[in-house]
Scaffold this motif. Structure first.
Motif, PDB file in Angstrom:
ATOM      1  N   PRO A 115      -9.901  -7.160  -6.116  1.00 26.26           N
ATOM      2  CA  PRO A 115     -10.351  -5.840  -5.654  1.00 26.26           C
ATOM      3  C   PRO A 115      -9.530  -4.729  -6.304  1.00 26.26           C
ATOM      4  O   PRO A 115      -8.314  -4.828  -6.393  1.00 26.26           O
ATOM      5  N   GLN A 116     -10.227  -3.701  -6.769  1.00 25.17           N
ATOM      6  CA  GLN A 116      -9.579  -2.539  -7.366  1.00 25.17           C
ATOM      7  C   GLN A 116      -9.632  -1.383  -6.374  1.00 25.17           C
ATOM      8  O   GLN A 116     -10.704  -1.010  -5.903  1.00 25.17           O
ATOM      9  N   PHE A 117      -8.474  -0.802  -6.108  1.00 21.15           N
ATOM     10  CA  PHE A 117      -8.364   0.253  -5.111  1.00 21.15           C
ATOM     11  C   PHE A 117      -9.084   1.517  -5.557  1.00 21.15           C
ATOM     12  O   PHE A 117      -8.910   1.979  -6.690  1.00 21.15           O
ATOM     13  N   ALA A 130       0.836  -1.193   0.000  1.00 22.28           N
ATOM     14  CA  ALA A 130       0.000   0.000   0.000  1.00 22.28           C
ATOM     15  C   ALA A 130       0.870   1.242   0.000  1.00 22.28           C
ATOM     16  O   ALA A 130       0.757   2.098   0.861  1.00 22.28           O
ATOM     17  N   ASN A 131       1.744   1.371  -0.983  1.00 18.66           N
ATOM     18  CA  ASN A 131       2.557   2.580  -1.089  1.00 18.66           C
ATOM     19  C   ASN A 131       1.715   3.729  -1.593  1.00 18.66           C
ATOM     20  O   ASN A 131       0.923   3.575  -2.510  1.00 18.66           O
ATOM     21  N   ALA A 132       1.903   4.897  -0.970  1.00 15.46           N
ATOM     22  CA  ALA A 132       1.107   6.074  -1.327  1.00 15.46           C
ATOM     23  C   ALA A 132      -0.383   5.753  -1.263  1.00 15.46           C
ATOM     24  O   ALA A 132      -1.168   6.280  -2.038  1.00 15.46           O
ATOM     25  N   GLY A 133      -0.745   4.881  -0.359  1.00 18.38           N
ATOM     26  CA  GLY A 133      -2.158   4.568  -0.177  1.00 18.38           C
ATOM     27  C   GLY A 133      -2.732   3.630  -1.209  1.00 18.38           C
ATOM     28  O   GLY A 133      -3.911   3.314  -1.160  1.00 18.38           O
ATOM     29  N   LYS A 134      -1.936   3.179  -2.144  1.00 15.04           N
ATOM     30  CA  LYS A 134      -2.485   2.321  -3.190  1.00 15.04           C
ATOM     31  C   LYS A 134      -1.933   0.913  -3.038  1.00 15.04           C
ATOM     32  O   LYS A 134      -0.732   0.722  -2.941  1.00 15.04           O
ATOM     33  N   SER A 135      -2.784  -0.052  -3.013  1.00 16.54           N
ATOM     34  CA  SER A 135      -2.335  -1.431  -3.064  1.00 16.54           C
ATOM     35  C   SER A 135      -2.982  -2.093  -4.271  1.00 16.54           C
ATOM     36  O   SER A 135      -4.131  -1.809  -4.582  1.00 16.54           O
ATOM     37  N   ARG A 195      -5.294   9.674   1.572  1.00 15.02           N
ATOM     38  CA  ARG A 195      -3.889   9.317   1.398  1.00 15.02           C
ATOM     39  C   ARG A 195      -3.612   8.678   0.047  1.00 15.02           C
ATOM     40  O   ARG A 195      -2.461   8.507  -0.343  1.00 15.02           O
ATOM     41  N   GLY A 196      -4.674   8.300  -0.641  1.00 15.04           N
ATOM     42  CA  GLY A 196      -4.474   7.689  -1.951  1.00 15.04           C
ATOM     43  C   GLY A 196      -5.781   7.592  -2.707  1.00 15.04           C
ATOM     44  O   GLY A 196      -6.859   7.526  -2.108  1.00 15.04           O
ATOM     45  N   ARG A 197      -5.636   7.622  -4.030  1.00 13.19           N
ATOM     46  CA  ARG A 197      -6.822   7.549  -4.877  1.00 13.19           C
ATOM     47  C   ARG A 197      -6.490   6.682  -6.074  1.00 13.19           C
ATOM     48  O   ARG A 197      -5.429   6.832  -6.693  1.00 13.19           O
ATOM     49  N   LEU A 232     -15.935  -3.137  -1.193  1.00 11.09           N
ATOM     50  CA  LEU A 232     -15.302  -3.615   0.029  1.00 11.09           C
ATOM     51  C   LEU A 232     -14.627  -2.475   0.758  1.00 11.09           C
ATOM     52  O   LEU A 232     -13.997  -1.608   0.148  1.00 11.09           O
ATOM     53  N   PRO A 279      -1.447   3.164   7.251  1.00 10.46           N
ATOM     54  CA  PRO A 279      -1.747   3.282   5.825  1.00 10.46           C
ATOM     55  C   PRO A 279      -0.783   2.528   4.952  1.00 10.46           C
ATOM     56  O   PRO A 279      -1.051   2.296   3.790  1.00 10.46           O
ATOM     57  N   GLY A 280       0.341   2.149   5.495  1.00  8.53           N
ATOM     58  CA  GLY A 280       1.309   1.382   4.712  1.00  8.53           C
ATOM     59  C   GLY A 280       2.451   2.221   4.209  1.00  8.53           C
ATOM     60  O   GLY A 280       3.563   1.756   4.088  1.00  8.53           O
ATOM     61  N   THR A 281       2.192   3.471   3.922  1.00 13.89           N
ATOM     62  CA  THR A 281       3.246   4.318   3.387  1.00 13.89           C
ATOM     63  C   THR A 281       4.342   4.539   4.422  1.00 13.89           C
ATOM     64  O   THR A 281       4.074   4.972   5.527  1.00 13.89           O
ATOM     65  N   GLN A 341      -8.017   5.598  -0.101  1.00 12.88           N
ATOM     66  CA  GLN A 341      -7.576   5.310   1.241  1.00 12.88           C
ATOM     67  C   GLN A 341      -7.614   6.587   2.058  1.00 12.88           C
ATOM     68  O   GLN A 341      -7.187   7.651   1.598  1.00 12.88           O
ATOM     69  N   TYR A 360     -12.518  -0.506  -1.901  1.00 14.08           N
ATOM     70  CA  TYR A 360     -12.205  -1.276  -3.097  1.00 14.08           C
ATOM     71  C   TYR A 360     -13.497  -1.619  -3.830  1.00 14.08           C
ATOM     72  O   TYR A 360     -14.544  -1.812  -3.219  1.00 14.08           O
ATOM     73  N   PHE A 411      -4.084  -5.478  -6.227  1.00  6.67           N
ATOM     74  CA  PHE A 411      -4.402  -6.890  -6.134  1.00  6.67           C
ATOM     75  C   PHE A 411      -4.301  -7.540  -7.501  1.00  6.67           C
ATOM     76  O   PHE A 411      -4.678  -6.947  -8.520  1.00  6.67           O
TER      77      PHE A 411
END
Lengths: 110, 119
Positions: free
Chosen positions: B43-45, A93-98, B55-57, B90, B97-99, B48, B35, A100
């Motif tokens: 799942p497509q993001f 999830a870099n920059a909020g994007k992961s 934090r993300g789009r 989802l 957030p992972g970053t 977030q 998602y 799949f």
């Protein structure tokens, strides 16, 4: 952008046979996650791999992260009917994007 | 039960209408992601949020919007619905957030989803 591809799309096995799904990324991954989604259900987290060449085991499941951190695999030994579902790998999830992959759907014939 | 709750579970809307989907994360989780999962795909993001900030789009049109509230729950809004918006939506919550947290466990806990059908 980052793309994660999985093969095969479908796998049908006889109960007791082994199963492997492969995940390949177009870019180097800082980590990779694996999820399982049962039919009609939602994705459930299985594991996260972080280190190059990392191997982790969960009972009959073995997860590997490639040396170049661009591919990963999930191997199930002696499949059971409870293993049915779709297995997804997901980039970080870099920059909020992961991202799949589209998953590998496993069916097990008793 | 993962602790992430989404409402409603099923929804049928007409083309052109607007829809609001809701998500309550696991207690203590400050990051919520949305998602879209079309049948047969991963799942497509979409978005977030962390600490109430986007934090993300993902690559979705401006018809899709979201927000996070002070209690960390979140809403996803979709305007001018199209037939192609029919999907399982989802919500996933996580601690981080992972970053920037490359080695920290950023596992996402998914809710059961909202099945949206646009007719």
């Amino acid at each position: 952008g980052q793309q994660v591809m999985q093969i095969p799309q479908y796998q049908h096995v006889q109960e007791g046979e082994d199963f492997t799904t492969y995940c390949n990324s177009s870019t180097t991954l800082s980590n990779i996650q694996w999820y399982k989604q049962r039919p009609g259900g939602h994705p459930v987290f299985l594991i996260q791999l972080v280190k190059s060449g990392e191997v982790k085991k969960q009972k009959r499941l073995t997860f590997q992260f490639g040396e170049a951190k661009k591919n990963s695999s999930l191997h199930i030994t002696a499949t059971q009917t409870t293993d049915v579902g779709t297995y997804f790998c997901a980039g970080p999830a870099n920059a909020g994007k992961s991202t799949f992959g589209d998953g590998t759907t496993l069916t097990v014939k008793p | 039960d993962t602790g992430v709750t989404q409402s409603p579970t099923h929804l049928i809307k007409t083309r052109g209408q607007q829809v609001t989907l809701r998500c309550s994360p696991i207690s203590g989780h400050k990051s919520v992601s949305w998602y879209q999962q079309v049948l047969g795909q991963g799942p497509q993001f979409i978005f977030q949020y962390y600490e109430k900030e986007e934090r993300g789009r993902g690559n979705f049109p401006d018809r899709f919007s979201a927000r996070q509230f002070p209690n960390y729950s979140s809403e996803l809004n979709v305007n001018a619905l199209l037939l192609g918006d029919s999907a399982l939506y989802l919500c996933a919550s996580s601690l981080w957030p992972g970053t920037g947290y490359l080695s920290m466990n950023t596992e996402a806990f998914f809710g059961q989803g909202t099945r949206l059908t646009v007719v």
